[in-house]
Scaffold this motif. Structure first.
Motif, mmCIF file in Angstrom:
data_model
loop_
_atom_site.group_PDB
_atom_site.id
_atom_site.type_symbol
_atom_site.label_atom_id
_atom_site.label_comp_id
_atom_site.label_asym_id
_atom_site.label_seq_id
_atom_site.Cartn_x
_atom_site.Cartn_y
_atom_site.Cartn_z
ATOM 1 N N PRO A 131 0.798 -1.234 0.000
ATOM 2 C CA PRO A 131 0.000 0.000 0.000
ATOM 3 C C PRO A 131 0.825 1.276 0.000
ATOM 4 O O PRO A 131 0.377 2.297 -0.516
ATOM 5 C CB PRO A 131 -0.821 -0.124 1.290
ATOM 6 N N GLY A 132 2.025 1.237 0.572
ATOM 7 C CA GLY A 132 2.849 2.438 0.613
ATOM 8 C C GLY A 132 3.882 2.530 -0.489
ATOM 9 O O GLY A 132 4.707 3.456 -0.491
ATOM 10 N N SER A 133 3.841 1.611 -1.441
ATOM 11 C CA SER A 133 4.876 1.544 -2.471
ATOM 12 C C SER A 133 4.780 2.695 -3.460
ATOM 13 O O SER A 133 3.697 3.061 -3.913
ATOM 14 C CB SER A 133 4.769 0.225 -3.233
ATOM 15 N N GLY A 134 5.925 3.230 -3.825
ATOM 16 C CA GLY A 134 5.988 4.253 -4.862
ATOM 17 C C GLY A 134 5.598 3.736 -6.230
ATOM 18 O O GLY A 134 5.342 4.539 -7.142
ATOM 19 N N ARG A 135 5.539 2.412 -6.408
ATOM 20 C CA ARG A 135 5.109 1.848 -7.695
ATOM 21 C C ARG A 135 3.632 2.161 -7.964
ATOM 22 O O ARG A 135 3.173 2.053 -9.100
ATOM 23 C CB ARG A 135 5.331 0.336 -7.724
ATOM 24 N N ARG A 136 2.896 2.531 -6.914
ATOM 25 C CA ARG A 136 1.497 2.899 -7.087
ATOM 26 C C ARG A 136 1.327 4.306 -7.659
ATOM 27 O O ARG A 136 0.239 4.664 -8.086
ATOM 28 C CB ARG A 136 0.782 2.858 -5.734
ATOM 29 N N THR A 137 2.357 5.114 -7.632
ATOM 30 C CA THR A 137 2.223 6.535 -7.930
ATOM 31 C C THR A 137 2.390 6.823 -9.413
ATOM 32 O O THR A 137 3.434 6.531 -9.999
ATOM 33 C CB THR A 137 3.245 7.352 -7.114
ATOM 34 N N GLY A 138 1.343 7.404 -10.017
ATOM 35 C CA GLY A 138 1.387 7.799 -11.411
ATOM 36 C C GLY A 138 1.727 9.268 -11.573
ATOM 37 O O GLY A 138 2.024 9.981 -10.607
ATOM 38 N N VAL A 139 1.677 9.742 -12.802
ATOM 39 C CA VAL A 139 2.046 11.129 -13.122
ATOM 40 C C VAL A 139 0.856 12.038 -12.830
ATOM 41 O O VAL A 139 -0.207 11.877 -13.423
ATOM 42 C CB VAL A 139 2.458 11.258 -14.599
ATOM 43 N N PRO A 140 0.994 12.994 -11.903
ATOM 44 C CA PRO A 140 -0.146 13.828 -11.512
ATOM 45 C C PRO A 140 -0.651 14.699 -12.651
ATOM 46 O O PRO A 140 0.129 15.208 -13.467
ATOM 47 C CB PRO A 140 0.416 14.704 -10.382
ATOM 48 N N GLY A 141 -1.971 14.905 -12.687
ATOM 49 C CA GLY A 141 -2.554 15.754 -13.724
ATOM 50 C C GLY A 141 -3.401 16.893 -13.207
ATOM 51 O O GLY A 141 -3.804 17.769 -13.983
ATOM 52 N N THR A 142 -3.682 16.936 -11.907
ATOM 53 C CA THR A 142 -4.653 17.895 -11.381
ATOM 54 C C THR A 142 -4.284 19.334 -11.689
ATOM 55 O O THR A 142 -5.107 20.109 -12.210
ATOM 56 C CB THR A 142 -4.813 17.705 -9.860
ATOM 57 N N VAL A 143 -3.075 19.747 -11.365
ATOM 58 C CA VAL A 143 -2.703 21.156 -11.505
ATOM 59 C C VAL A 143 -2.627 21.557 -12.973
ATOM 60 O O VAL A 143 -3.072 22.652 -13.353
ATOM 61 C CB VAL A 143 -1.381 21.435 -10.765
ATOM 62 N N ALA A 144 -2.096 20.691 -13.831
ATOM 63 C CA ALA A 144 -2.072 20.992 -15.264
ATOM 64 C C ALA A 144 -3.480 21.089 -15.820
ATOM 65 O O ALA A 144 -3.778 21.951 -16.660
ATOM 66 C CB ALA A 144 -1.284 19.918 -16.012
ATOM 67 N N GLY A 145 -4.361 20.194 -15.367
ATOM 68 C CA GLY A 145 -5.753 20.265 -15.802
ATOM 69 C C GLY A 145 -6.423 21.541 -15.349
ATOM 70 O O GLY A 145 -7.194 22.161 -16.102
ATOM 71 N N MET A 146 -6.174 21.957 -14.103
ATOM 72 C CA MET A 146 -6.711 23.228 -13.615
ATOM 73 C C MET A 146 -6.277 24.390 -14.498
ATOM 74 O O MET A 146 -7.081 25.257 -14.863
ATOM 75 C CB MET A 146 -6.227 23.486 -12.186
ATOM 76 N N HIS A 147 -4.995 24.407 -14.834
ATOM 77 C CA HIS A 147 -4.470 25.533 -15.622
ATOM 78 C C HIS A 147 -5.070 25.563 -17.021
ATOM 79 O O HIS A 147 -5.395 26.635 -17.549
ATOM 80 C CB HIS A 147 -2.944 25.449 -15.690
ATOM 81 N N GLU A 148 -5.229 24.399 -17.625
ATOM 82 C CA GLU A 148 -5.843 24.342 -18.953
ATOM 83 C C GLU A 148 -7.286 24.818 -18.895
ATOM 84 O O GLU A 148 -7.746 25.575 -19.763
ATOM 85 C CB GLU A 148 -5.783 22.919 -19.492
ATOM 86 N N ALA A 149 -8.015 24.393 -17.885
ATOM 87 C CA ALA A 149 -9.412 24.801 -17.741
ATOM 88 C C ALA A 149 -9.517 26.300 -17.494
ATOM 89 O O ALA A 149 -10.403 26.974 -18.028
ATOM 90 C CB ALA A 149 -10.061 24.025 -16.599
#
Length: 561
Positions: A131-149
């Motif tokens: 559950p704590g593995s960094g292999r679970r972590t993908g490339v974040p999109g929230t802030v880029a999506g906010m800026h595009e919107a």
């Protein structure tokens, strides 16, 4: 914080009629519908709804309101959201009568991460990863999506979207029971990383309900994001520290992954249901296709003519099978269009829905099973990602419906970098390999329109697409008012080989007949299961009246004027 009510004095009498603000609208249970003539919002935290309303009152539009909610929810509702997660937003421009969709959802990392092929396989992959593995972590999109919107539809300066969140993180807010319960349940995972312990378990324990929660590191990062823009998160100092922390915990994220992330602008899905236009989330979200395909099957099957599904077993069986078909075909054919030719037009063709509708009727057993009481559910809903949804309509009739998420487990992996916690979505179903390939999501920003004019915006976390489809079936199909449509019982396990878990508000005789006639393995869960969706909706009546609604299954507030 902006728009928040002050807590009652510590010495307030126990018998006071009105609870402190942080207890109102922050529990399960019925929420009053809101009515206004100008603008309306709905969100799962009252302070978020208040901040969104404040944006509209000072002249911002619907997109400004929902974008203000995103960073504030990452402060107040970290169990469900993070600025290192993903988002998508459906927007209706009333002046142009035009719909558009911004996809800022999670990218998989590039080295063929351990992702599931479909939602059917997600549980196995999810369970196999630490559950704590960094292999679970993908490339974040929230802030880029906010800026595009913002660039396409916003009217406020970028920094304005972060002001309420900066205040909330720096000044603090009272711990509330919903967040307390989720933090307590995730404490073991949060304790895995020193950064998670420091951020969410100050002093080594979960802060008590009513105790102040202050997040100074997040406040400082929010100030930097407000001043420097998305580059701070994708190319600046935070990006460097985030990549190093994820890789130190077993992940494969690279600086190039972050720097190369791009939000997408897509055409929404479109279909019709009982004469209404249904506009939804396009691939790589599966929700738009699932919702419209399910509704198309129900319309061709004549669901309302069978009676309501809480009172008629055949109606419940038709609804169960329609949802099963909707989920089956979207799970197997909806992928990232960068990697696959997605047959969404064929899936949404009326003749395809009609052919499936012909299969959902007349399937009663020739050898009825013995009647018996339903068994209790063995577990909660699988695949119920931890997510938030907000909706808004402004004075000009512009509408926004936005979903954003930490993905998977609450609080992501529990790893925190400068106040922002990592997502855990790299185990979500895979949609192809290569740069920029999205995780397949259930994000359901949805609108309904009449003659090209949007009059309803809605969406949900939890079993998001199914909850949204059921509300539309109840409202536009059965003709129930929105409050009643949102309240109606929901279920999990539509596939015929799965236990059929139903909220315990359906007539027991109906559930018994479902077992006897159709062979359903019926299980009962709580009357209002918080993993079965938490729909937020705003609607505009023919006379221009704005109405706002929240789901009784989770906290929430609708407000406007």
């Amino acid at each position: 914080m902006t728009g928040a009510r002050q807590a009652s004095p510590a010495g307030a009498a126990a018998g006071d009629a009105e609870p402190p603000w942080y207890a109102r609208d922050l529990e399960q249970g019925p929420k009053p519908a809101a009515r206004g003539t100008t603008a309306m919002v709905s969100a799962s935290h009252p302070a978020v709804a208040d901040a969104m309303e404040a944006v509209l009152r000072r002249g911002g539009n619907a997109m400004d309101a929902v974008l203000t909610a995103v960073p504030l929810q990452s402060v107040l509702e970290p169990q469900m959201t993070t600025l290192a997660g993903g988002m998508s937003v459906l927007y209706y421009d009333a002046g142009r009568r035009a719909f558009s969709y911004v996809d800022g959802e999670l990218d998989h990392t590039r080295d063929d991460p351990p992702v599931a092929a479909t939602w059917d396989h997600y549980g196995a992959v999810d369970g196999a990863l630490d559950p704590g593995s960094g292999r679970r972590t993908g490339v974040p999109g929230t802030v880029a999506g906010m800026h595009e919107a913002m660039t396409r539809h916003g009217t406020l300066p970028w920094a304005d979207y972060f002001a309420p969140a900066i205040e909330a993180a720096g000044s603090g807010f009272p711990m509330y029971s919903f967040l307390y319960g989720e933090t307590f349940a995730a404490a073991g995972r949060l304790a895995t990383h020193p950064s998670g312990r420091a951020e969410f378990l100050p002093g080594g324990h979960v802060p008590a309900v009513g105790a102040p929660v202050v997040r100074p590191a997040l406040a400082e990062t929010l100030r930097r994001l407000a001043a420097d823009g998305p580059d701070h998160l994708y190319r600046g100092p935070w990006a460097q520290r985030f990549v190093a922390a994820v890789r130190a915990t077993g992940g494969t994220l690279t600086a190039g992954d972050l720097a190369g992330y791009t939000a997408r602008v897509l055409e929404p899905t479109r279909a019709t249901y009982h004469g209404y236009d249904i506009v939804g989330a396009p691939p790589p979200s599966a929700a738009g296709v699932m919702i419209s395909l399910t509704l198309g099957i129900l319309e061709h099957a004549g669901l309302p003519s069978l009676g309501h599904y809480t009172a008629e077993a055949e109606a419940l069986e038709v609804l169960r099978r329609a949802v099963a078909f909707g989920e089956f075909f979207t799970e197997r054919f909806v992928r990232d269009p960068l990697s696959y030719q997605v047959p969404d037009a064929r899936l949404l063709a009326p003749e395809f829905a009609a052919s499936l509708a012909a299969l959902v009727r007349g399937s009663a057993r020739r050898d009825p099973l013995p009647a018996g009481p339903p068994r209790p559910a063995a577990h909660g809903a699988p695949h119920a990602g931890n997510t938030d949804h907000v909706v808004a309509v402004d004075g000009d009739g512009n509408m926004a419906s936005l979903t954003h998420s930490v993905y998977g487990t609450t609080f992501g992996t529990g790893l925190v970098v400068d106040g922002i916690h990592a997502n855990s979505g790299n185990g979500f179903p895979g949609t192809g390999s290569g740069p920029g390939r999205r995780a397949l999501s259930p994000f359901p920003p949805t609108m309904a329109a009449r003659d090209g004019v949007a009059f309803l915006a809605l969406g949900s976390p939890g079993l998001s697409a199914r909850a949204t489809a059921l509300v539309l079936a109840n409202h536009l199909g059965y003709g129930l008012d929105l409050a009643s449509a949102i309240d109606q019982p929901r279920f999990q396990g539509a596939q015929v080989d799965q236990p059929f878990t139903v909220e315990a508000r359906v007539d027991p005789a109906v559930l018994g007949e479902l077992t006897v006639r159709y062979g359903a393995d019926v299980r009962l869960t709580t009357p209002y299961h918080w993993h079965f969706g938490a729909v937020h909706a705003v609607a505009v009546d023919a006379d221009g009246t704005r109405r706002g609604y929240c789901d009784p299954r989770r906290p929430g507030r609708a407000t406007g004027w």
